[in-house]
Scaffold this motif. Structure first.
Motif, PDB file in Angstrom:
ATOM      1  N   GLY A  64       0.782  -1.224   0.000  1.00  0.00           N
ATOM      2  CA  GLY A  64       0.000   0.000   0.000  1.00  0.00           C
ATOM      3  C   GLY A  64       0.813   1.273   0.000  1.00  0.00           C
ATOM      4  O   GLY A  64       0.263   2.363   0.160  1.00  0.00           O
ATOM      5  N   VAL A  65       2.122   1.176  -0.210  1.00  0.00           N
ATOM      6  CA  VAL A  65       2.997   2.341  -0.217  1.00  0.00           C
ATOM      7  C   VAL A  65       2.986   2.993  -1.594  1.00  0.00           C
ATOM      8  O   VAL A  65       3.091   2.302  -2.620  1.00  0.00           O
ATOM      9  N   ARG A  66       2.868   4.313  -1.631  1.00  0.00           N
ATOM     10  CA  ARG A  66       2.823   5.061  -2.897  1.00  0.00           C
ATOM     11  C   ARG A  66       4.214   5.575  -3.267  1.00  0.00           C
ATOM     12  O   ARG A  66       4.986   5.995  -2.402  1.00  0.00           O
ATOM     13  N   TYR A  67       4.524   5.547  -4.575  1.00  0.00           N
ATOM     14  CA  TYR A  67       5.803   6.032  -5.090  1.00  0.00           C
ATOM     15  C   TYR A  67       5.544   6.971  -6.268  1.00  0.00           C
ATOM     16  O   TYR A  67       4.641   6.728  -7.079  1.00  0.00           O
ATOM     17  N   LEU A  68       6.361   8.005  -6.367  1.00  0.00           N
ATOM     18  CA  LEU A  68       6.362   8.845  -7.554  1.00  0.00           C
ATOM     19  C   LEU A  68       7.278   8.196  -8.580  1.00  0.00           C
ATOM     20  O   LEU A  68       8.485   8.032  -8.340  1.00  0.00           O
ATOM     21  N   ASP A  69       6.719   7.795  -9.704  1.00  0.00           N
ATOM     22  CA  ASP A  69       7.465   7.042 -10.717  1.00  0.00           C
ATOM     23  C   ASP A  69       8.217   8.010 -11.620  1.00  0.00           C
ATOM     24  O   ASP A  69       7.683   8.491 -12.616  1.00  0.00           O
ATOM     25  N   LEU A  70       9.472   8.275 -11.262  1.00  0.00           N
ATOM     26  CA  LEU A  70      10.298   9.184 -12.056  1.00  0.00           C
ATOM     27  C   LEU A  70      11.133   8.443 -13.085  1.00  0.00           C
ATOM     28  O   LEU A  70      11.993   9.042 -13.724  1.00  0.00           O
ATOM     29  N   ASP A 385      17.866   4.893  -1.267  1.00  0.00           N
ATOM     30  CA  ASP A 385      17.309   5.808  -0.278  1.00  0.00           C
ATOM     31  C   ASP A 385      16.106   6.559  -0.840  1.00  0.00           C
ATOM     32  O   ASP A 385      15.126   6.814  -0.123  1.00  0.00           O
ATOM     33  N   ALA A 386      16.179   6.921  -2.123  1.00  0.00           N
ATOM     34  CA  ALA A 386      15.052   7.604  -2.757  1.00  0.00           C
ATOM     35  C   ALA A 386      13.830   6.688  -2.808  1.00  0.00           C
ATOM     36  O   ALA A 386      12.697   7.128  -2.568  1.00  0.00           O
ATOM     37  N   LEU A 387      14.045   5.403  -3.105  1.00  0.00           N
ATOM     38  CA  LEU A 387      12.936   4.451  -3.143  1.00  0.00           C
ATOM     39  C   LEU A 387      12.285   4.350  -1.766  1.00  0.00           C
ATOM     40  O   LEU A 387      11.055   4.330  -1.638  1.00  0.00           O
ATOM     41  N   ALA A 388      13.113   4.270  -0.741  1.00  0.00           N
ATOM     42  CA  ALA A 388      12.579   4.203   0.614  1.00  0.00           C
ATOM     43  C   ALA A 388      11.776   5.457   0.961  1.00  0.00           C
ATOM     44  O   ALA A 388      10.848   5.398   1.783  1.00  0.00           O
ATOM     45  N   ALA A 389      12.119   6.575   0.327  1.00  0.00           N
ATOM     46  CA  ALA A 389      11.406   7.829   0.569  1.00  0.00           C
ATOM     47  C   ALA A 389      10.219   8.018  -0.368  1.00  0.00           C
ATOM     48  O   ALA A 389       9.508   9.031  -0.259  1.00  0.00           O
ATOM     49  N   GLY A 390      10.004   7.068  -1.304  1.00  0.00           N
ATOM     50  CA  GLY A 390       8.838   7.134  -2.175  1.00  0.00           C
ATOM     51  C   GLY A 390       9.083   7.661  -3.570  1.00  0.00           C
ATOM     52  O   GLY A 390       8.154   8.141  -4.225  1.00  0.00           O
ATOM     53  N   PHE A 391      10.322   7.527  -4.073  1.00  0.00           N
ATOM     54  CA  PHE A 391      10.655   7.996  -5.425  1.00  0.00           C
ATOM     55  C   PHE A 391      11.383   6.890  -6.186  1.00  0.00           C
ATOM     56  O   PHE A 391      12.336   6.295  -5.675  1.00  0.00           O
ATOM     57  N   ILE A 392      10.957   6.646  -7.427  1.00  0.00           N
ATOM     58  CA  ILE A 392      11.590   5.645  -8.276  1.00  0.00           C
ATOM     59  C   ILE A 392      12.500   6.341  -9.273  1.00  0.00           C
ATOM     60  O   ILE A 392      12.046   7.119 -10.117  1.00  0.00           O
ATOM     61  N   GLN A 415       8.566  18.421  -7.105  1.00  0.00           N
ATOM     62  CA  GLN A 415       9.343  19.247  -6.181  1.00  0.00           C
ATOM     63  C   GLN A 415       9.853  18.468  -4.958  1.00  0.00           C
ATOM     64  O   GLN A 415      11.005  18.690  -4.530  1.00  0.00           O
ATOM     65  N   PRO A 416       9.077  17.545  -4.363  1.00  0.00           N
ATOM     66  CA  PRO A 416       9.623  16.795  -3.221  1.00  0.00           C
ATOM     67  C   PRO A 416      10.883  16.006  -3.562  1.00  0.00           C
ATOM     68  O   PRO A 416      11.761  15.841  -2.693  1.00  0.00           O
ATOM     69  N   PHE A 417      11.015  15.547  -4.799  1.00  0.00           N
ATOM     70  CA  PHE A 417      12.249  14.859  -5.172  1.00  0.00           C
ATOM     71  C   PHE A 417      13.416  15.838  -5.233  1.00  0.00           C
ATOM     72  O   PHE A 417      14.532  15.513  -4.818  1.00  0.00           O
ATOM     73  N   VAL A 418      13.165  17.032  -5.759  1.00  0.00           N
ATOM     74  CA  VAL A 418      14.212  18.061  -5.770  1.00  0.00           C
ATOM     75  C   VAL A 418      14.656  18.353  -4.340  1.00  0.00           C
ATOM     76  O   VAL A 418      15.860  18.491  -4.058  1.00  0.00           O
ATOM     77  N   ASP A 419      13.694  18.420  -3.416  1.00  0.00           N
ATOM     78  CA  ASP A 419      14.033  18.652  -2.014  1.00  0.00           C
ATOM     79  C   ASP A 419      14.877  17.512  -1.462  1.00  0.00           C
ATOM     80  O   ASP A 419      15.807  17.749  -0.668  1.00  0.00           O
ATOM     81  N   LEU A 420      14.573  16.286  -1.862  1.00  0.00           N
ATOM     82  CA  LEU A 420      15.375  15.141  -1.417  1.00  0.00           C
ATOM     83  C   LEU A 420      16.813  15.262  -1.901  1.00  0.00           C
ATOM     84  O   LEU A 420      17.762  15.013  -1.142  1.00  0.00           O
ATOM     85  N   VAL A 421      16.999  15.640  -3.179  1.00  0.00           N
ATOM     86  CA  VAL A 421      18.345  15.813  -3.717  1.00  0.00           C
ATOM     87  C   VAL A 421      19.087  16.903  -2.961  1.00  0.00           C
ATOM     88  O   VAL A 421      20.274  16.764  -2.627  1.00  0.00           O
ATOM     89  N   ALA A 422      18.391  17.989  -2.653  1.00  0.00           N
ATOM     90  CA  ALA A 422      19.025  19.085  -1.926  1.00  0.00           C
ATOM     91  C   ALA A 422      19.515  18.634  -0.554  1.00  0.00           C
ATOM     92  O   ALA A 422      20.526  19.139  -0.043  1.00  0.00           O
ATOM     93  N   ALA A 423      18.795  17.657   0.043  1.00  0.00           N
ATOM     94  CA  ALA A 423      19.130  17.215   1.399  1.00  0.00           C
ATOM     95  C   ALA A 423      20.076  16.022   1.437  1.00  0.00           C
ATOM     96  O   ALA A 423      20.390  15.541   2.531  1.00  0.00           O
ATOM     97  N   LEU A 424      20.541  15.542   0.297  1.00  0.00           N
ATOM     98  CA  LEU A 424      21.461  14.406   0.306  1.00  0.00           C
ATOM     99  C   LEU A 424      22.728  14.756   1.093  1.00  0.00           C
ATOM    100  O   LEU A 424      23.270  15.857   0.936  1.00  0.00           O
TER     101      LEU A 424
END
Length: 434
Positions: A64-70, A385-392, A415-424
């Motif tokens: 039931g976990v949702r992912y943004l399919d990038l 780590d991105a997958l665990a955060a909901g991004f493919i 935008q949330p993925f961009v924020d993830l990259v900024a926080a790496l």
């Protein structure tokens, strides 16, 4: 525009009482993964997740976990998941006429070939060979090169870093030794030139150029890390192949059908320089998730190289695949997605560059084919780590993250993925890679 299937069904579609249920989606990711390992060949390794449904640019796994399919199925799901126009076109066609042999033709097959010739700006006398995949399209192109000059030209040129498919013929054009070695000897005659090296290209034709059947290149190498050919390279390639009577074959399996903001990447002036190729291969985004591909042969000199009985495919050009491709082209045109891909791609790349994270060395690409180049080999760890955060996303090289999201993606969604990259973590160490 509304995409409909030609013809009128003679029977109503079966009611729900007649439908067989899909495999039950109950069960956890762990349970499905365990079943996978006992039933499916271990050619891909264990699945990262077991996905059960999708909508737009999102997918959900069995937990039931949702992912943004990038990644978009590796540049396939151009319209996202469960697009209503696409699913309606496939259902309507399947309810009318599903599969026929190539002893016959269908209106969808013919219409698709005509549309491909139109968007490819192909001249009079051009023809299309429809396939079920990019590898099949490459096989058709390779057969065209073998037929060129009746086999008197044994040399085929490709580039280092190239990926053209996994079948024996397509694999012979693929550079990565790890893919090639288990299946050697491969079809002979292929020579690999340094990527984007104009001097090496000139030298390859200066010595035995009249023995070259074809030069096969990707305008942007996807698997090698989203590497565009340098400006002027394709123009030089066209000049040399024309001078020596060789074919110029462009592999647009990943870059075609709007992925870069044009129907084909070589149509960008800064990439193609206005060149007209002899053959273009397409697949992936052509059916937005339904298996379909094509080899487009430009002009009668290329289009007439394969004669009757010299090539074939069971499923290529079947009515349902053709309907899916027509629907995909129709939605891209109707919804102005080429412009959207161009604009969103530019904004996404700029946002990624502007994060200021020292781990990000470079951001490159065209349209919605984007690479985030890291300054050390930690791409696999970042992708996990991105997958665990909901991004493919895809670590296509040890230092490169590849993005190839659906065209329906929005600025707010990404935008949330961009924020993830900024926080790496800027000090992420190579030994921490997955």
């Amino acid at each position: 525009m509304t995409v409909t299937s030609p013809g009128t069904p003679r029977h109503r579609a079966p009611g729900t009482d007649d439908a067989l249920p899909l495999p039950a989606a109950d069960g956890s990711v762990a349970q499905w993964t365990a079943r996978y390992t006992h039933a499916v060949m271990d050619t891909f390794g264990p699945p990262q997740r077991v996905l059960v449904r999708g909508e737009g640019p999102y997918v959900w796994d069995a937990d039931g976990v949702r992912y943004l399919d990038l990644l978009g199925g590796i540049a396939v799901n151009s319209l996202g998941h469960a697009h209503p126009t696409l699913t309606a076109a496939i259902s309507a066609q399947l309810g009318t006429l599903g599969h026929i042999s190539n002893f016959f033709a269908s209106p969808t097959q013919i219409a698709l070939a005509e549309r491909l010739l139109a968007i490819a700006d192909a001249p009079e006398g051009s023809r299309v060979f429809l396939t079920s995949s990019g590898t099949e399209a490459t096989e058709a192109a390779l057969k065209l090169t073998r037929r060129h000059s009746a086999g008197a030209r044994p040399r085929v040129l490709a580039l280092e870093g190239a990926f053209h498919g996994r079948s024996m013929g397509a694999l012979s054009l693929t550079h990565k030794q790890a893919y090639r070695e288990p299946f050697e000897p491969l079809p002979p005659g292929v020579e690999f030139l340094p990527f984007g090296d104009a001097d090496a290209l000139r030298a390859a034709f200066a010595h035995g150029g009249d023995e070259v059947a074809a030069l096969v290149v990707e305008p942007i190498q996807g698997e090698a890390g989203v590497r565009p050919l340098p400006p002027g390279y394709l123009a030089l390639a066209r000049e040399l192949t024309t001078a020596h009577g060789a074919l110029l074959v462009l592999d647009e399996v990943q870059t075609g059908m709007g992925r870069t903001g044009r129907w084909f990447a070589h149509q960008h002036p800064h990439i193609g320089g206005g060149v007209r190729p002899d053959v273009v291969t397409v697949a992936k985004g052509l059916g937005a998730g339904f298996p379909v591909g094509a080899a487009i042969a430009y002009g009668p000199q290329a289009a007439e190289l394969l004669g009757r009985g010299q090539h074939g495919t069971t499923f290529g050009g079947n009515p349902v695949a053709a309907a899916a491709a027509l629907a995909t082209i129709g939605v891209i045109e109707r919804d102005g997605l080429l412009d959207h891909v161009t604009g969103l791609g530019e904004r996404l790349r700029e946002r990624l560059r502007s994060t200021g994270n020292p781990l990000v060395r470079e951001v490159r690409g065209e349209g919605l084919l984007v690479a985030v180049e890291l300054d050390r080999p930690v791409a696999a760890r970042v992708a996990a780590d991105a997958l665990a955060a909901g991004f493919i996303v895809n670590p296509c090289t040890p230092t490169t993250l590849r993005l190839a999201p659906p065209f329906v993606l929005t600025d707010d969604q990404v935008q949330p993925f961009v924020d993830l990259v900024a926080a790496l973590p800027a000090d992420l160490a190579p030994e921490e890679t997955a």
